[in-house]
Design an enzyme around this catalytic site. Structure first.
Site, short mmCIF file in Angstrom:
data_model
loop_
_atom_site.label_atom_id
_atom_site.label_comp_id
_atom_site.label_asym_id
_atom_site.label_seq_id
_atom_site.Cartn_x
_atom_site.Cartn_y
_atom_site.Cartn_z
N LYS A 1 0.86 -1.18 0.00
CA LYS A 1 0.00 0.00 0.00
C LYS A 1 0.90 1.23 0.00
O LYS A 1 1.67 1.44 0.93
CB LYS A 1 -0.91 0.00 1.23
CG LYS A 1 -1.77 1.25 1.32
CD LYS A 1 -2.79 1.15 2.43
CE LYS A 1 -3.55 2.46 2.57
NZ LYS A 1 -4.54 2.41 3.64
N LYS B 1 -2.11 -1.49 -3.87
CA LYS B 1 -2.97 -0.31 -3.82
C LYS B 1 -2.15 0.95 -3.88
O LYS B 1 -1.16 1.03 -3.16
CB LYS B 1 -3.75 -0.37 -2.50
CG LYS B 1 -4.61 0.83 -2.22
CD LYS B 1 -5.23 0.68 -0.87
CE LYS B 1 -5.96 1.98 -0.57
NZ LYS B 1 -6.44 2.04 0.76
C1 PBG Z 1 -7.47 3.34 5.59
C2 PBG Z 1 -7.70 3.26 4.13
C3 PBG Z 1 -7.49 4.23 3.14
C4 PBG Z 1 -7.98 3.71 1.95
C5 PBG Z 1 -8.44 2.43 2.23
N1 PBG Z 1 -8.23 2.17 3.58
C6 PBG Z 1 -7.01 5.63 3.23
C7 PBG Z 1 -5.63 5.94 3.56
O1 PBG Z 1 -4.75 5.09 3.71
O2 PBG Z 1 -5.42 7.13 3.73
C8 PBG Z 1 -8.00 4.43 0.63
C9 PBG Z 1 -9.04 3.99 -0.32
C10 PBG Z 1 -9.32 4.88 -1.44
O3 PBG Z 1 -8.69 5.94 -1.67
O4 PBG Z 1 -10.25 4.55 -2.17
N2 PBG Z 1 -6.16 3.37 6.01
#
Ligand code: PBG
Length: 312
Positions: free
Chosen positions: A180, A233
């Site tokens: 991520k 992601k």
């Molecule tokens: C929580 C989380 C996030 C997303 C999914 N789970 C936000 C982040 O890390 O700031 C992002 C999903 C999206 O942008 O569609 N940590």
């Protein structure tokens, strides 16, 4: 068309799609930066989810927005918290006809908006692990089919697996957000989930967009700790990472086509700059082609409703 179908290498169908849904204690509200996406009240969530199995979708991933935030995000793992209630409501409605994935993270629940607890103004990785483990157990007990930690703390998959096993939840799989990245493309999500960090950023725990080898190391560590499936992601700027992970590991791979990717496409379509339906189908097909088995995407419902997979 039949010759093209004969030679087609990648196909995307609704059964490979997971739809993200936001739920809050308040009334249903449209999210301005994500046209077509809402934060649902519990009642509306239940009504909305009832329409999804017949569309053939694989599942939903649920994000909770609590009424009350605090330093340690305690509503994340409260049995009376918004997500535990939402999971029970959704499961009561759809049973086994839809996979219910619970996102496990603290950022929606902490007053400071970071994904872990703080010590001396910094995120304390190890102090966060037991809280994440408790949160995952709470969601699994509420009926989630899969728990999906998205916090990016080191060691959280192992901590969650151990806690689930201790509670006898040996059949609950973990989908780890392993690679991520610290991405600008999460912007609209943070509006939707009210989870922007109140100071600093997430570069201390999310990955540097420049890094490729590190993604493989993150995936390897998560699998060693007990992840059953892994996620990359965002999706579109990271198709090379999806492919590398696919080639190197044999667990199921999910890709998250995130909020900013969704909103860019919607904005261009609203201006008449691109053909929306074709752009959606192409986007999802190409993420599949890169090597993802399952896609988490805000387009899931409209893709299935418009039967975009059946167009030539
Ligand atoms: C929580 C989380 C996030 C997303 C999914 N789970 C936000 C982040 O890390 O700031 C992002 C999903 C999206 O942008 O569609 N940590």
């Amino acid at each position: 068309p039949k010759l093209r179908a004969f030679a087609r290498e990648s196909r995307i169908t609704p059964e490979q799609l997971i739809w993200p849904m936001f739920v809050s204690e308040g009334a249903t509200q449209a999210i301005a930066s994500m046209p077509g996406i809402s934060r649902y009240s519990l009642d509306d969530l239940r009504r909305e989810v009832a329409t999804l199995p017949e569309l053939g979708l694989l599942g939903v991933i649920l994000f909770g927005i609590p009424n009350h935030k605090d330093e340690t995000g305690s509503e994340a793992h409260a049995d009376t918290g918004i997500l535990a209630k939402a999971i029970r409501a959704v499961k009561a409605e759809v049973g086994e006809r839809l996979l219910v994935v619970a996102d496990v993270c603290l950022c929606e629940y902490t007053s400071h908006g970071h994904c872990g607890v703080l010590r001396d103004g910094r995120v304390d990785n190890d102090a966060t692990l037991p809280i994440l483990a408790k949160t995952a157990v709470c969601y699994a007990q509420a009926g989630a089919d899969i728990v999906a930690p998205s916090d990016m703390m080191d060691g959280r998959v192992g901590a969650i697996r151990e806690a689930l096993d201790d509670e006898g939840l040996i059949e609950t799989p973990i989908l780890a957000y392993s690679a991520k990245y610290c991405s600008a493309f999460y912007g609209p999500f943070r509006d939707a989930a009210d989870s922007a960090p109140q100071f600093g950023d997430r570069r201390g725990y999310q990955m540097d967009p420049s890094n490729r080898r590190e993604a493989l190391r993150e995936v390897e560590l998560d699998i060693a700790e007990g992840a059953d499936a892994v996620m990359v992601k965002p999706a579109l700027p990271y198709l090379d990472i999806i492919r590398e992970v696919r080639d190197a590991f044999d667990v199921p791979i999910a890709a998250y086509n995130v909020s900013g990717e969704y909103s860019m496409l919607k904005a261009a379509a609203a201006n008449g700059w691109i053909d929306e339906d074709r752009a959606i189908a192409e986007t999802l097909t190409c993420i599949k082609r890169a090597g993802a088995d399952v896609l988490v995407t805000y387009h899931a419902k409209e893709f299935a409703e418009k039967r975009l997979h059946e167009r030539d």
